[in-house]
Design an enzyme around this catalytic site. Structure first.
Site, PDB file in Angstrom:
ATOM      1  CD  GLU A 165     -42.174  36.163  66.384  1.00  0.00           C
ATOM      2  OE1 GLU A 165     -42.185  35.233  67.188  1.00  0.00           O
ATOM      3  OE2 GLU A 165     -41.117  36.711  65.992  1.00  0.00           O
ATOM      4  CD  GLU A 270     -38.364  42.107  65.299  1.00  0.00           C
ATOM      5  OE1 GLU A 270     -37.692  41.063  65.214  1.00  0.00           O
ATOM      6  OE2 GLU A 270     -39.361  42.212  66.028  1.00  0.00           O
TER       7      GLU A 270
HETATM    8  C1  XIL Z   1     -34.492  38.434  69.734  1.00  0.00           C
HETATM    9  C2  XIL Z   1     -33.353  39.181  70.415  1.00  0.00           C
HETATM   10  O1  XIL Z   1     -32.642  39.910  69.440  1.00  0.00           O
HETATM   11  C3  XIL Z   1     -32.448  38.227  71.141  1.00  0.00           C
HETATM   12  O2  XIL Z   1     -31.495  38.950  71.914  1.00  0.00           O
HETATM   13  C4  XIL Z   1     -33.263  37.301  72.058  1.00  0.00           C
HETATM   14  O3  XIL Z   1     -32.419  36.346  72.622  1.00  0.00           O
HETATM   15  C5  XIL Z   1     -34.358  36.616  71.288  1.00  0.00           C
HETATM   16  O4  XIL Z   1     -35.160  37.593  70.637  1.00  0.00           O
HETATM   17  N1  XIL Z   1     -38.452  38.467  66.513  1.00  0.00           N
HETATM   18  C6  XIL Z   1     -38.686  39.400  67.492  1.00  0.00           C
HETATM   19  C7  XIL Z   1     -37.587  39.845  68.363  1.00  0.00           C
HETATM   20  O5  XIL Z   1     -39.795  39.967  67.557  1.00  0.00           O
HETATM   21  O6  XIL Z   1     -38.031  40.204  69.659  1.00  0.00           O
HETATM   22  C8  XIL Z   1     -36.499  38.810  68.461  1.00  0.00           C
HETATM   23  O7  XIL Z   1     -35.405  39.355  69.207  1.00  0.00           O
HETATM   24  C9  XIL Z   1     -36.061  38.366  67.077  1.00  0.00           C
HETATM   25  C10 XIL Z   1     -37.209  37.755  66.325  1.00  0.00           C
END
Ligand code: XIL
Length: 378
Positions: A165, A270
């Site tokens: 990001e 994701e």
């Molecule tokens: C999220 C997790 O799922 C949560 O448990 C945590 O509180 C915050 O992060 N983008 C990403 C992930 O790259 O690492 C994030 O994961 C969601 C958004």
């Protein structure tokens, strides 16, 4: 009942009987019939594993993951804050279990992540007197972090999300501490460092909203430049935190094509599909986003209405049809979690809602969307 549902139920029944009599050879054969096997000629199917699953050694969840998926990502335990809460303090417990589980099950193991603006202690960007650290000192810290983390699992982790990001939704650099202190060069540096530490790992730039045209163009421009400069980057991760209503699969397809065109592999890193009402203008996965809870924003506490469930199944089907169409460009499709009970979307961006974004329900049973995805492969 569809053929795939019947096959699934039969295999699940066989697996559970066999587990009790511990007949390993046949149990293994029955276990090998998860969604990953339906897609084995297309791409890997992955999931994210939570820290509590790992630390509790949750056999129910881990058994389901081993049957269904052949790629894993740690949901939180390799991020800077949990794994290195202070400069000199590391907590390897969950990460070690994560890698061990992946190796035991012969899985594609993804490291998430090395450099990110979230879930990183403030201390990282401070000098000893609490002021802002210099560019040189932060570069050394980044190097040290990558050497220790990627170094510990060298040769075991197949792919690293090296930088997460770094780009804003409006197609500009995110003004993170990394950017402010090291300049835009921090990204290329992180990739070079990761490559030096583990030359065989596949290195990924990972981001959300990669379907937004200006953001897509910016990322494509960045990666193109990196390739020209010899920066070791082999993949781009599309997070795909999607909603039931958008973005369109046409925009997703454009991003896959644009990336393949500049010679990087595409990873869906994701994936989840939010079914709850959206209360903000732009969809976002920026983890610091927060909104207040109101009952209208949480309409499905008692269960998902049939028509929404059908809409979700159709949405997943449309998305997977695009992935399948471009299976030659895609290495992996990873879901951000396994069951609806554990999804981060129950608490993001509003705490305490009841969401339904994944393939398995709160009772660990496959949902209609799961069978729809198997049907695509019949
Ligand atoms: C999220 C997790 O799922 C949560 O448990 C945590 O509180 C915050 O992060 N983008 C990403 C992930 O790259 O690492 C994030 O994961 C969601 C958004």
């Amino acid at each position: 009942m569809s053929i795939s549902r019947r096959v699934f139920l039969r295999n699940a029944a066989i697996a559970s009987t066999l587990l009790t009599i511990k007949n390993n050879a046949i149990a293994k054969a029955a276990e090998r019939t998860g969604i990953k096997d339906f897609y084995k000629d297309d791409f890997r199917i992955g999931t994210a594993i939570s820290t509590s699953t790992l630390l509790k050694n949750d056999e129910h969840m881990l058994g389901l993951i081993a049957r269904e998926f052949d790629a894993i990502t740690p949901e939180n335990c390799m991020k800077w804050e949990p794994i290195r809460p202070h400069d000199k303090e590391w907590d390897w417990a969950a990460a070690d279990k994560f890698v061990e589980f992946g190796q035991k099950n012969n899985m594609y193991i993804v490291g998430h992540n090395l450099v990110w603006h979230s879930q990183v202690p403030k201390e990282v960007f401070q000098n000893e007197s609490g002021g802002t650290i210099t560019k040189d000192a932060l570069t050394i810290k980044m190097q040290d972090h990558i050497a220790k983390l990627a170094g510990r699992y060298k040769g075991k982790i197949h792919a690293w999300d090296v930088v997460n990001e770094a780009v804003e939704d409006n197609g500009s650099w995110r003004k993170s501490q990394w950017y402010k202190i090291m300049g835009e060069d921090f990204i290329a540096k992180a990739f070079r460092m990761a490559h030096e530490v583990d030359p065989t790992a596949h290195l990924i730039y990972n981001d959300y909203n990669t379907e937004t045209p200006v953001k897509r163009d910016f990322i494509v421009g960045m990666v193109k430049k990196f390739k020209k400069q010899g920066v070791p980057i082999q993949g781009v991760g599309l997070q795909e935190h999607l909603s039931i209503d958008g973005p369109s699969v046409g925009e997703i397809e454009k991003t896959i094509l644009a990336l393949a065109n500049i010679g990087v592999r595409v990873h869906v890193t994701e994936l989840d599909v939010d079914v709850l009402p959206s209360v903000w203008n732009l969809p976002t996965a920026e983890v610091s986003t927060r909104f207040d809870y109101t009952p209208e924003r949480d309409p499905y506490i008692q269960g998902l209405p049939k028509q929404v469930e059908e809409k979700l199944a159709k949405r997943y089907e449309d998305i997977f049809k695009i992935y399948l169409k471009h299976r030659d460009k895609i290495d992996r499709v990873t879901l951000w979690g396994t069951t609806d009970g554990e999804t981060w979307l129950n608490d993001f961006p509003i705490k305490g809602r009841t969401n339904y974004p994944l393939l398995f329900d709160r009772g660990f049973q496959p949902k209609s969307v799961y069978f729809r995805l198997l049907d695509l492969k019949k």
